[in-house]
Design a protein around this motif. Structure first.
Motif, PDB file in Angstrom:
ATOM      1  N   TYR A  52       4.185  -7.011 -35.987  1.00 59.49           N
ATOM      2  CA  TYR A  52       4.974  -7.944 -35.179  1.00 59.49           C
ATOM      3  C   TYR A  52       4.143  -8.616 -34.095  1.00 59.49           C
ATOM      4  O   TYR A  52       4.343  -9.790 -33.776  1.00 59.49           O
ATOM      5  CB  TYR A  52       6.158  -7.216 -34.541  1.00 59.49           C
ATOM      6  N   LEU A 112      16.110 -13.933 -35.838  1.00 60.70           N
ATOM      7  CA  LEU A 112      15.783 -12.690 -35.150  1.00 60.70           C
ATOM      8  C   LEU A 112      14.475 -12.089 -35.630  1.00 60.70           C
ATOM      9  O   LEU A 112      13.984 -11.133 -35.060  1.00 60.70           O
ATOM     10  CB  LEU A 112      16.898 -11.667 -35.362  1.00 60.70           C
ATOM     11  N   GLU A 113      13.937 -12.615 -36.699  1.00 57.67           N
ATOM     12  CA  GLU A 113      12.741 -12.042 -37.279  1.00 57.67           C
ATOM     13  C   GLU A 113      11.666 -13.113 -37.347  1.00 57.67           C
ATOM     14  O   GLU A 113      11.972 -14.294 -37.533  1.00 57.67           O
ATOM     15  CB  GLU A 113      13.043 -11.566 -38.710  1.00 57.67           C
ATOM     16  N   PRO A 114      10.406 -12.705 -37.235  1.00 56.53           N
ATOM     17  CA  PRO A 114       9.355 -13.699 -37.437  1.00 56.53           C
ATOM     18  C   PRO A 114       9.308 -14.114 -38.905  1.00 56.53           C
ATOM     19  O   PRO A 114      10.010 -13.554 -39.733  1.00 56.53           O
ATOM     20  CB  PRO A 114       8.085 -12.953 -37.029  1.00 56.53           C
ATOM     21  N   HIS A 150       4.377 -12.820 -34.693  1.00 55.49           N
ATOM     22  CA  HIS A 150       5.034 -13.739 -33.760  1.00 55.49           C
ATOM     23  C   HIS A 150       4.056 -14.751 -33.175  1.00 55.49           C
ATOM     24  O   HIS A 150       4.469 -15.757 -32.622  1.00 55.49           O
ATOM     25  CB  HIS A 150       5.685 -12.971 -32.612  1.00 55.49           C
ATOM     26  N   ALA A 204       9.812 -15.864 -34.426  1.00 53.20           N
ATOM     27  CA  ALA A 204      11.272 -15.875 -34.563  1.00 53.20           C
ATOM     28  C   ALA A 204      11.879 -16.948 -33.680  1.00 53.20           C
ATOM     29  O   ALA A 204      12.826 -17.624 -34.057  1.00 53.20           O
ATOM     30  CB  ALA A 204      11.837 -14.507 -34.192  1.00 53.20           C
ATOM     31  N   LEU A 235      10.453  -5.858 -30.300  1.00 47.22           N
ATOM     32  CA  LEU A 235       9.258  -6.477 -30.872  1.00 47.22           C
ATOM     33  C   LEU A 235       9.571  -7.284 -32.112  1.00 47.22           C
ATOM     34  O   LEU A 235       8.984  -8.339 -32.342  1.00 47.22           O
ATOM     35  CB  LEU A 235       8.257  -5.380 -31.227  1.00 47.22           C
ATOM     36  N   SER A 236      10.513  -6.796 -32.904  1.00 46.85           N
ATOM     37  CA  SER A 236      10.817  -7.527 -34.126  1.00 46.85           C
ATOM     38  C   SER A 236      11.318  -8.914 -33.778  1.00 46.85           C
ATOM     39  O   SER A 236      11.038  -9.885 -34.455  1.00 46.85           O
ATOM     40  CB  SER A 236      11.853  -6.772 -34.947  1.00 46.85           C
ATOM     41  N   CYS A 237      12.050  -8.983 -32.687  1.00 48.88           N
ATOM     42  CA  CYS A 237      12.646 -10.251 -32.272  1.00 48.88           C
ATOM     43  C   CYS A 237      11.656 -11.094 -31.477  1.00 48.88           C
ATOM     44  O   CYS A 237      11.886 -12.259 -31.211  1.00 48.88           O
ATOM     45  CB  CYS A 237      13.909  -9.917 -31.488  1.00 48.88           C
ATOM     46  N   GLY A 238      10.539 -10.479 -31.089  1.00 48.55           N
ATOM     47  CA  GLY A 238       9.486 -11.265 -30.465  1.00 48.55           C
ATOM     48  C   GLY A 238       9.573 -11.399 -28.964  1.00 48.55           C
ATOM     49  O   GLY A 238       9.010 -12.326 -28.387  1.00 48.55           O
ATOM     50  N   ASP A 239      10.304 -10.499 -28.315  1.00 54.42           N
ATOM     51  CA  ASP A 239      10.400 -10.540 -26.864  1.00 54.42           C
ATOM     52  C   ASP A 239      10.228  -9.149 -26.301  1.00 54.42           C
ATOM     53  O   ASP A 239      10.907  -8.228 -26.728  1.00 54.42           O
ATOM     54  CB  ASP A 239      11.788 -11.029 -26.420  1.00 54.42           C
TER      55      ASP A 239
END
Lengths: 399, 311
Positions: free
Chosen positions: A343, A330-332, A347, A324, B33-37
């Motif tokens: 996820y 906001l999303e991979p 990512h 992302a 997690l969806s946002c990767g952080d």
């Protein structure tokens, strides 16, 4: 430090022979091809030659089926909007969940205008369900748009078969072949593909030039109206230097196609196997047996892709990621999510895309530095402990 | 690739205090997690003094997430818990010489990890209703959730309103389509139709014209006060009211603003605290200027001064 460019699905280096071919069209050959005098005439002839070079690469029956545009995105938009305009009674589109944003964003926009878009889903290897596709084809379908090869994983879709199915149902078929052209043999005259998009800068021509292949007889409505350029199908003075460049690039692509599918493919496999042999909890995404010869996309679990790219960049290595953060979204990557990657893996995907300029020494250098980069980031990761994923789940608030 | 400051890069390539902390007595796990952080902050607190003796982190995330985590641990070490809880996300970003707007959430995550770790140390349960939407306005880093909530809370109906309340759309204006989409959605739920800015501005202008008493042409000089219909005192009171209204927002970010003088169309203010040298100071000023223009009904220039003007 020598740099290693492995991001050829993003864009390619312009071939020096292409640069050489196009340069005169900025200087002495500056004429407008529409002009009747000798300045225009010479450029007009050069454009015809370029059109034929692209016709040959695509295996098109007529050179007039080649329409020059400004980019792949313009070609995609032209194709879809034309199909809707030309068949106002048909209000449905069929495409896939893993298309490029040039198709997906347009489809989302069209949905707001009341069109129905059917998105074909993919399995864990990024493959389509053709029975589902068959069931969706109807006399309501204005157009099917399916990419030839996915830009992130390189996975091929069976576009020839799908075009055949669309044709039998009396439905127009478009393919975004931006990643495939120049890497796989294409023979449009013996296919049922009605429209095809390609982009110059993916095959060692400059940015700002694209093509829409338009099968003779396909009902068409132009996106840009104005002058009679491209036989009225795409108004606007021709980008003559870039068109000449794209013609030359198409000729060179035809010559290097065998190289792409032998030498480049072997290098790609060497890179992939070299990385996977040394790094655990990493896997190839997409369909490894059915993909572009130059592309490999690897998911490194428990770490994030932008971090990997920053460290690779420090070693002079250029690649890309589906995380992302690299896109500011906001999303991979929607492609990774569509294939059901968790996820923690989605990512951490890194795409390496090679070209005919890639060397064995470069590949070996990447294989050498990759394990250290991954280990460094995993040592920072809360999902990782003592060379293995943590046993108790790390479960942050508002995850 | 992002335009990361030298300092962000430095903290990413050589993170401080990375890894597990033996003997941690406060742990905060936050992230999306969806946002990767995702981030785990571990602190070792002296039970007698409540001073943070040591802090370490583990982060799954991008370059700025790792750099923000590193910066956070450096900032809070040696502080008491109460002092540490005063650290704003802007301070974390400033410590790193700024973050790209898309990456400001990384500094927010750091602050939340701290709150969670302190709650964990104190035996409390930390919960956060934090919700983050897609970034709509890239100039001022405003996301869709904030815009939607603000529209609902204040019954906003135009893009201009949204800009006044959230700053979103007040810069390059490229996100106006996105803001209109959100307005459309919210207004449609209420059964109202979205009215574009153009329509509303025209309506406002027409209404204003009917109210303005045009001075007789023979009058050689028309004072500004006469046009806006306010006496000098009324003007200054209105200006003061606007400035007072924005101060709490700035104070929340550890800054402040002070009215210095009003000379004709020039309103002089002084920015203090964290606003001094803040990269977004000009943004703050243009927001305040817009509010002043709205309140006064005339065009004014808001000018920052570094010292009090000598009369």
């Amino acid at each position: 430090m020598d740099t290693i460019y492995l991001d050829n699905n993003a864009t390619t280096q312009v071939d020096p022979l292409v640069v050489q071919a196009m340069l005169p069209y900025f200087t002495e050959q500056f004429g407008n091809p529409s002009s009747l005098h000798q300045y225009g005439n010479r450029v007009g002839l050069a454009l015809k030659h370029a059109r034929q070079q692209i016709q040959t690469l695509l295996g098109a029956e007529h050179d007039t089926e080649i329409v020059f545009t400004s980019c792949g995105t313009e070609s995609d938009s032209t194709a879809i909007l034309s199909a809707l305009k030309a068949q106002p009674e048909r209000r449905e589109i069929i495409t896939t969940v893993v298309e490029h944003p040039a198709i997906l964003s347009l489809c989302e926009y069209l949905e707001k205008d009341g069109y129905t878009v059917h998105y074909l889903t993919v399995d864990g290897k990024g493959r389509l369900d053709l029975e589902h596709y068959q069931a969706l084809l109807s006399d309501q379908t204005a157009i099917v748009s399916v990419m030839w090869a996915n830009n992130e994983t390189g996975t091929f879709f069976p576009v020839l078969e799908m075009a055949e199915m669309a044709s039998q149902a009396g439905v127009m078929f478009h393919t975004d072949a931006v990643q495939a052209v120049g890497k796989v043999p294409i023979d449009l005259k013996n296919s049922k593909i009605d429209m095809l998009s390609l982009s110059g800068h993916k095959l060692h021509a400059p940015k700002g030039i694209g093509v829409l292949y338009l099968r003779r007889g396909t009902r068409f409505r132009p996106l840009l109206r104005g002058g009679h350029q491209e036989r009225g199908r795409r108004a606007g003075t021709e980008n003559s230097a870039s068109i000449v460049a794209l013609g030359k690039a198409a000729e060179l692509a035809l010559h290097s196609m065998k190289h792409e599918n032998t030498v480049v493919k072997v290098l790609r496999d060497r890179l992939e196997q070299g990385i996977l042999a040394q790094i655990q909890h990493a896997f190839v995404t997409g369909d490894p047996d059915n993909r572009l010869p130059n592309t490999c996309n690897i998911a490194f679990e428990y770490i994030e892709g932008e971090s990997i790219l920053l460290l690779l960049n420090k070693h002079g290595i250029a690649a890309s990621s589906g995380s992302a953060c690299t896109s500011g979204s906001l999303e991979p990557s929607h492609v990774m999510r569509a294939m059901g990657l968790p996820y923690t893996a989605a990512h951490g995907t890194v795409r390496f895309s090679l070209s005919r300029y890639t060397t064995e020494a470069e590949i070996d250098r990447v294989i050498e530095v990759m394990p250290g980069i991954i280990a460094q980031l995993r040592s920072l990761s809360p999902y990782w402990k003592n060379n293995a994923p943590v046993q108790e789940a790390f479960d942050p608030a508002y995850a | 690739m992002w335009n990361y400051s030298e300092k962000v890069q430095e903290h990413f390539f050589n993170p401080r205090n990375a890894g597990e902390l033996e003997g941690a007595n406060g742990i905060g796990d936050v992230g999306s997690l969806s946002c990767g952080d995702a981030l785990r902050l571990m602190i070792h607190v002296d039970p007698d003094t409540e001073v943070i003796l040591d802090a370490r982190f583990q982060t799954f995330g991008c370059g700025s997430a790792i750099a923000s985590s590193s910066a956070l641990t450096e900032i809070i070490k040696g502080k008491t818990l109460d002092e540490a809880l005063q650290v704003s996300n802007q301070e974390i970003a400033d410590f790193l010489d700024g973050l790209p707007p898309e990456k400001m959430h990384c500094s927010v995550m750091g602050r939340e990890a701290l709150q969670a770790a302190v709650a964990n140390y104190r035996g409390e349960v930390w919960s956060d209703d934090h919700e983050e939407g897609a970034l709509v306005c890239k100039c001022f880093a405003v996301d869709a959730v904030l815009i939607e909530e603000t529209i609902r809370a204040n019954n906003l109906t135009t893009v201009q309103d949204v800009s006044f309340y959230t700053k979103a759309g007040g810069g390059c204006s490229a996100c106006h389509e996105g803001i209109e989409d959100i307005l459309n959605k919210v207004l449609a739920e209420k059964g109202q139709a979205f009215q574009s800015n153009v329509a509303r501005v025209q309506a406002d202008a027409e209404q204003a014209l009917t109210q303005i008493e045009m001075p007789p042409l023979s009058t050689p000089q028309v004072t500004e006060a006469a046009v806006s219909g306010l006496s000098t005192l009324q003007r200054i009171r209105k200006i003061e009211a606007v400035i007072e209204a924005v101060r709490p927002q700035l104070q929340r970010d550890k800054g402040d603003i002070e009215l210095i003088d009003v000379v004709g169309k020039a309103v002089y203010v002084r920015l203090t605290g964290a606003c001094t040298g803040c990269q977004l100071a000009s943004v703050t000023l243009s927001g305040v200027q817009q509010q002043l223009i709205e309140s006064l009904g005339e065009f004014i220039h808001l000018l920052p001064v570094t010292k009090s003007p000598t009369a």
